[in-house]
Design a protein around this motif. Structure first.
Motif, PDB file in Angstrom:
ATOM      1  N   VAL A   1      -5.837  12.763   3.919  1.00 14.85           N
ATOM      2  CA  VAL A   1      -4.852  11.868   3.312  1.00 14.85           C
ATOM      3  C   VAL A   1      -5.366  10.435   3.453  1.00 14.85           C
ATOM      4  CG1 VAL A   1      -2.932  13.423   3.802  1.00 14.85           C
ATOM      5  CG2 VAL A   1      -3.526  11.663   5.471  1.00 14.85           C
ATOM      6  N   LYS A   2      -4.952   9.567   2.497  1.00 17.25           N
ATOM      7  CA  LYS A   2      -5.475   8.201   2.518  1.00 17.25           C
ATOM      8  C   LYS A   2      -4.550   7.288   1.724  1.00 17.25           C
ATOM      9  CE  LYS A   2     -10.125   6.278   2.600  1.00 17.25           C
ATOM     10  NZ  LYS A   2     -11.537   6.469   2.203  1.00 17.25           N
ATOM     11  N   ILE A   3      -4.378   6.046   2.191  1.00 16.06           N
ATOM     12  CA  ILE A   3      -3.613   5.090   1.404  1.00 16.06           C
ATOM     13  C   ILE A   3      -4.516   4.517   0.321  1.00 16.06           C
ATOM     14  CG2 ILE A   3      -2.039   4.534   3.298  1.00 16.06           C
ATOM     15  CD1 ILE A   3      -3.559   1.930   3.683  1.00 16.06           C
ATOM     16  N   ASN A   4      -3.910   4.025  -0.760  1.00 14.79           N
ATOM     17  CA  ASN A   4      -4.689   3.681  -1.944  1.00 14.79           C
ATOM     18  C   ASN A   4      -4.912   2.187  -2.122  1.00 14.79           C
ATOM     19  OD1 ASN A   4      -2.180   2.814  -2.619  1.00 14.79           O
ATOM     20  ND2 ASN A   4      -1.879   4.196  -4.365  1.00 14.79           N
ATOM     21  N   ASN A   5      -4.601   1.382  -1.139  1.00 18.60           N
ATOM     22  CA  ASN A   5      -4.804  -0.052  -1.255  1.00 18.60           C
ATOM     23  C   ASN A   5      -6.207  -0.396  -0.753  1.00 18.60           C
ATOM     24  OD1 ASN A   5      -4.792  -2.916  -0.842  1.00 18.60           O
ATOM     25  ND2 ASN A   5      -2.556  -2.859  -0.958  1.00 18.60           N
ATOM     26  N   ALA A   6      -7.038  -0.950  -1.646  1.00 19.73           N
ATOM     27  CA  ALA A   6      -8.440  -1.231  -1.289  1.00 19.73           C
ATOM     28  C   ALA A   6      -8.552  -2.195  -0.117  1.00 19.73           C
ATOM     29  CB  ALA A   6      -9.173  -1.803  -2.501  1.00 19.73           C
TER      30      ALA A   6
ATOM     31  N   ALA B   1       0.822  -1.208   0.000  1.00 21.25           N
ATOM     32  CA  ALA B   1       0.000   0.000   0.000  1.00 21.25           C
ATOM     33  C   ALA B   1       0.859   1.262   0.000  1.00 21.25           C
ATOM     34  CB  ALA B   1      -0.921  -0.007   1.206  1.00 21.25           C
ATOM     35  N   GLN B   2       0.303   2.304  -0.553  1.00 22.60           N
ATOM     36  CA  GLN B   2       0.961   3.604  -0.573  1.00 22.60           C
ATOM     37  C   GLN B   2      -0.125   4.665  -0.517  1.00 22.60           C
ATOM     38  OE1 GLN B   2       3.011   5.806   0.294  1.00 22.60           O
ATOM     39  NE2 GLN B   2       4.768   4.958  -0.804  1.00 22.60           N
ATOM     40  N   PHE B   3       0.268   5.887  -0.169  1.00 24.63           N
ATOM     41  CA  PHE B   3      -0.703   6.978  -0.151  1.00 24.63           C
ATOM     42  C   PHE B   3      -1.194   7.259  -1.572  1.00 24.63           C
ATOM     43  CE2 PHE B   3       1.110   7.807   4.022  1.00 24.63           C
ATOM     44  CZ  PHE B   3       0.005   8.265   4.740  1.00 24.63           C
ATOM     45  N   GLU B   4      -2.401   7.804  -1.641  1.00 26.96           N
ATOM     46  CA  GLU B   4      -2.976   8.129  -2.948  1.00 26.96           C
ATOM     47  C   GLU B   4      -2.131   9.159  -3.690  1.00 26.96           C
ATOM     48  OE1 GLU B   4      -7.703   7.319  -2.017  1.00 26.96           O
ATOM     49  OE2 GLU B   4      -6.928   9.371  -1.940  1.00 26.96           O
ATOM     50  N   ARG B   5      -1.428   9.978  -2.946  1.00 28.84           N
ATOM     51  CA  ARG B   5      -0.517  10.947  -3.580  1.00 28.84           C
ATOM     52  C   ARG B   5       0.828  10.876  -2.872  1.00 28.84           C
ATOM     53  NH1 ARG B   5      -4.254  16.387  -3.257  1.00 28.84           N
ATOM     54  NH2 ARG B   5      -6.269  15.377  -3.675  1.00 28.84           N
ATOM     55  N   SER B   6       1.883  11.094  -3.666  1.00 30.86           N
ATOM     56  CA  SER B   6       3.215  11.130  -3.049  1.00 30.86           C
ATOM     57  C   SER B   6       3.391  12.399  -2.225  1.00 30.86           C
ATOM     58  CB  SER B   6       4.302  11.046  -4.122  1.00 30.86           C
ATOM     59  OG  SER B   6       4.180  12.136  -5.035  1.00 30.86           O
ATOM     60  N   ARG B   7       2.681  13.463  -2.636  1.00 27.57           N
ATOM     61  CA  ARG B   7       2.685  14.722  -1.876  1.00 27.57           C
ATOM     62  C   ARG B   7       1.312  15.366  -1.986  1.00 27.57           C
ATOM     63  NH1 ARG B   7       7.406  18.772  -3.091  1.00 27.57           N
ATOM     64  NH2 ARG B   7       6.709  18.458  -5.231  1.00 27.57           N
TER      65      ARG B   7
ATOM     66  N   SER C   1       4.726   0.506   7.526  1.00 28.47           N
ATOM     67  CA  SER C   1       4.489   1.949   7.502  1.00 28.47           C
ATOM     68  C   SER C   1       4.822   2.497   6.123  1.00 28.47           C
ATOM     69  CB  SER C   1       5.350   2.671   8.541  1.00 28.47           C
ATOM     70  OG  SER C   1       4.981   2.325   9.852  1.00 28.47           O
ATOM     71  N   VAL C   2       4.029   3.450   5.703  1.00 29.01           N
ATOM     72  CA  VAL C   2       4.335   4.216   4.492  1.00 29.01           C
ATOM     73  C   VAL C   2       4.210   5.690   4.845  1.00 29.01           C
ATOM     74  CG1 VAL C   2       3.676   2.445   2.821  1.00 29.01           C
ATOM     75  CG2 VAL C   2       1.923   3.999   3.747  1.00 29.01           C
ATOM     76  N   PHE C   3       4.796   6.532   3.986  1.00 28.47           N
ATOM     77  CA  PHE C   3       4.915   7.947   4.336  1.00 28.47           C
ATOM     78  C   PHE C   3       4.531   8.825   3.151  1.00 28.47           C
ATOM     79  CE2 PHE C   3       7.931   5.416   6.711  1.00 28.47           C
ATOM     80  CZ  PHE C   3       7.751   5.842   8.017  1.00 28.47           C
ATOM     81  N   THR C   4       4.093  10.015   3.472  1.00 26.76           N
ATOM     82  CA  THR C   4       3.830  11.038   2.465  1.00 26.76           C
ATOM     83  C   THR C   4       4.127  12.402   3.082  1.00 26.76           C
ATOM     84  OG1 THR C   4       2.224  11.847   0.837  1.00 26.76           O
ATOM     85  CG2 THR C   4       1.406  11.469   3.058  1.00 26.76           C
ATOM     86  N   GLN C   5       4.093  13.431   2.255  1.00 22.51           N
ATOM     87  CA  GLN C   5       4.285  14.796   2.735  1.00 22.51           C
ATOM     88  C   GLN C   5       3.033  15.614   2.459  1.00 22.51           C
ATOM     89  OE1 GLN C   5       7.949  16.171   0.815  1.00 22.51           O
ATOM     90  NE2 GLN C   5       9.060  15.765   2.716  1.00 22.51           N
ATOM     91  N   VAL C   6       2.718  16.489   3.391  1.00 28.47           N
ATOM     92  CA  VAL C   6       1.584  17.400   3.239  1.00 28.47           C
ATOM     93  C   VAL C   6       2.109  18.826   3.367  1.00 28.47           C
ATOM     94  CG1 VAL C   6      -0.632  18.162   4.157  1.00 28.47           C
ATOM     95  CG2 VAL C   6      -0.036  15.724   4.187  1.00 28.47           C
ATOM     96  N   ILE C   7       1.934  19.597   2.310  1.00 29.27           N
ATOM     97  CA  ILE C   7       2.335  21.005   2.333  1.00 29.27           C
ATOM     98  C   ILE C   7       1.075  21.845   2.517  1.00 29.27           C
ATOM     99  CG2 ILE C   7       3.371  22.892   1.018  1.00 29.27           C
ATOM    100  CD1 ILE C   7       5.034  20.764  -0.451  1.00 29.27           C
ATOM    101  N   VAL C   8       1.021  22.576   3.620  1.00 26.66           N
ATOM    102  CA  VAL C   8      -0.124  23.445   3.918  1.00 26.66           C
ATOM    103  C   VAL C   8       0.306  24.883   3.684  1.00 26.66           C
ATOM    104  CG1 VAL C   8      -1.837  24.144   5.615  1.00 26.66           C
ATOM    105  CG2 VAL C   8      -0.946  21.799   5.647  1.00 26.66           C
TER     106      VAL C   8
END
Length: 439
Positions: free
Chosen positions: A222-227, A198-204, A286-293
Motif C-alpha cells: 500500500v502507498k499514498i499517492n502524493n509525490a 495526500a491519499q492512498f493510491e487506492r481507496s480499497r 493521517s489518511v486511511f484505506t482498507q485492505v481485503i485479503v
C-alpha cells in the motif's frame, strides 16, 4: 450399513438403531454400544437395551454440524455387527451478527464517484442459510443523508460529495440484522473524512494469498499517492489499525509492504478486512484505506475416520455383498480437496492354513465406504482377517489415512458328522451286563 439422521441442534433424543437376531432365547437378545465413549468430539451415547441414541452434551451447529460414529450390536452368543451412523444437525437462529472490526476510519478524495464505494463495513453471523444472511443500515449520524450503505454488502458510498467539508470527521453508526431479525448487540462505528492532501493510491486494496504461504510472504503493498511524501525525504509510516484476526499479517511501517506474520487458515477465515493508516507530516496528518485479503484454500487437512481401529465379529455364513461396516471419513478442506473416496490398500489373514489375499474376500464402495464380502468366509480355513481401508481426498497433493478392521469369523454348524469307517464289526458276549461299553 450406514444410517442417516437429521436433527435440530437443540434436540436431545434421536430415533432408534435396531438389529435383528434370528436366534431364539437368550442368544437373540441384542445389546448396543458405541465404538468410542462419548466425548467432546462425539456428544452422543446409545442406550444398551433399546438402541436409542441420545445427546450427552450440548450440540452447536457452528462448531460441528456432522457427526459420524459406529454402533456395535452384540448378541449374548458373542456375535456382533457394526453400523455407521451419520447425524447432520440443522441450524437454529442462536447467533446474532457481530462486527469485526467494530471501528472503521475512512478517508477519501473529493473526486470520488457516487458509484464507487469508499469503504466496506463487515459483520458476520455464525448461523447458516437464511439465519446467517446479514443486512446493514445506518443507525445514527447520517441525518444529512450524505452517505448511503448497501444493505447486502455493507459498502458505503458518498451521495453528496459537494456538501462535505474538508478534514471534518463524520461519525456514523452502522447496525446489522440477520435474516431472522436478530440485531447485533453493538453497532459498528465509521469515522469518515474528506482528505485535502495526500491519499492512498487506492481507496480499497484487494490481495490474494494461499493459506499455506510461508512466513514473510509478500501479500501486497500500500502507498499514498502524493509525490511530496514519496521522495524519500519525508517520512510516511503505515500501520494496521484493526481487522487482523490473530496477528496473521505485518505491515512494514516505511515501505507499506504487507507480509504474512503467522500461519494462515482458510477454514477459520476465508477473507480478512484490514483497516490501514498512513501517518505523515510530523504525525499531524493521517489518511486511511482498507485492505481485503482473500485466502485461497490449500489441501492442508488429511481425511479423518471416526476411529482408526475397528473390531468386528461376523458369522461365517454371512451373505456375499452384505455390508459389514460403513467406513466414513471427513475432510475439512473445501472443493475437491475435501472430497473423500475409499479403497482397500492391504491386508492378510492372521490365522490361516494358507496365505490368502484379503482383497479377494472383501470390497469397499469407493464413494459410500461400505465394506462387504466378495467371497464366502470359512471359519475352518481362517478365523481372523485384517483389512485396511484407505480414505483419500482429491486435492494436490493427495492426502490419505487408514482404518484397520480386525474381523473375527464366528463358527456356525455348517459341517455334518462323518464316521471314520463305513462299517464296524464287533463281537459281544451274551453275558455282557446292560450299559456296558462294547468298544
Amino acid at each position: 450399513m450406514k444410517l442417516y439422521y437429521m436433527i435440530r441442534e437443540e434436540q436431545l433424543r434421536l430415533k432408534l438403531v435396531s438389529a435383528v437376531d434370528s436366534d431364539c432365547g437368550v442368544n437373540a437378545m441384542v445389546n448396543y454400544t458405541l465404538l468410542d465413549a462419548p466425548s467432546k468430539s462425539n456428544p452422543f451415547f446409545v442406550k444398551s437395551i433399546s438402541g436409542e441414541i441420545c445427546v450427552a452434551s450440548d450440540l452447536d451447529y457452528e462448531s460441528k454440524n456432522v457427526y459420524e460414529f459406529l454402533v456395535i450390536a452384540t448378541d449374548r452368543g458373542g456375535l456382533s455387527a457394526a453400523s455407521a451412523v451419520k447425524i447432520t444437525l440443522t441450524d437454529v437462529n442462536d447467533n446474532e451478527p457481530v462486527f469485526f472490526p467494530r471501528e472503521y476510519r475512512i478517508s477519501f478524495r473529493d473526486d470520488v464517484s457516487a458509484s464507487v464505494p469508499i469503504a466496506e463495513i463487515r459483520a458476520t453471523d455464525a448461523d447458516s442459510g437464511h439465519f446467517g444472511v446479514v443486512s446493514y443500515r445506518f443507525s445514527a449520524g447520517n441525518d444529512e443523508n450524505l452517505f448511503r450503505i448497501d444493505r447486502s454488502s455493507g459498502e458505503i458510498f458518498v451521495v453528496r460529495s459537494k456538501s462535505l467539508s474538508y478534514n471534518r470527521q463524520y461519525a456514523l453508526n452502522v447496525s446489522a440484522t440477520d435474516g431472522a431479525g436478530a440485531k447485533c448487540a453493538q453497532d459498528a462505528q465509521a469515522f469518515i473524512m474528506l482528505a485535502s492532501a495526500a491519499q492512498f493510491e487506492r481507496s480499497r486494496y484487494a490481495f490474494n494469498v494461499s493459506e499455506d504461504a510461508p512466513l514473510n510472504t509478500l501479500v501486497g503493498t500500500v502507498k499514498i499517492n502524493n509525490a511530496l511524501y514519496n521522495d524519500g525525504e519525508h517520512v510516511v509510516r503505515y500501520f494496521v489499525q484493526s481487522g487482523d484476526p490473530g496477528g496473521w499479517f505485518s505491515l512494514d511501517p516505511f515501505s507499506g509492504s504487507l507480509k504474512t506474520a503467522s500461519f494462515l487458515d482458510y477454514e477459520k477465515h476465508h477473507s480478512v478486512l484490514l483497516n490501514v493508516q498512513a501517518v505523515y507530516g510530523n504525525a499531524e496528518t493521517s489518511v486511511f484505506t482498507q485492505v481485503i485479503v482473500n485466502l485461497e484454500d490449500s489441501n492442508d487437512n488429511v481425511p479423518e475416520f471416526v476411529s482408526n481401529l475397528v473390531r468386528l465379529s461376523v458369522p461365517e455364513n454371512t451373505a456375499i455383498g452384505l455390508p459389514l461396516l460403513g467406513a466414513s471419513a471427513t475432510d475439512a478442506d473445501s472443493g475437491d480437496a475435501g472430497t473423500v473416496r475409499y479403497f482397500l490398500s492391504s491386508g492378510s489373514g492372521s490365522i490361516s492354513s494358507s496365505a490368502s489375499s484379503e482383497t479377494g474376500f472383501f470390497a469397499v464402495d469407493p464413494v459410500a465406504g461400505l465394506l462387504s464380502l466378495t467371497s464366502s468366509l470359512d471359519y475352518e480355513a481362517s478365523q481372523r482377517h485384517t483389512v485396511v481401508i484407505t480414505a483419500y481426498d482429491n486435492g494436490h497433493p493427495r492426502l490419505q489415512t487408514n482404518m484397520t478392521v480386525f474381523l473375527e469369523v464366528q463358527d456356525v454348524n455348517d459341517n455334518a458328522p462323518i464316521f471314520e469307517q463305513t462299517e464296524y464289526t464287533i463281537t459281544v458276549s451274551e453275558s455282557l451286563p446292560s450299559n456296558s461299553q462294547v468298544r
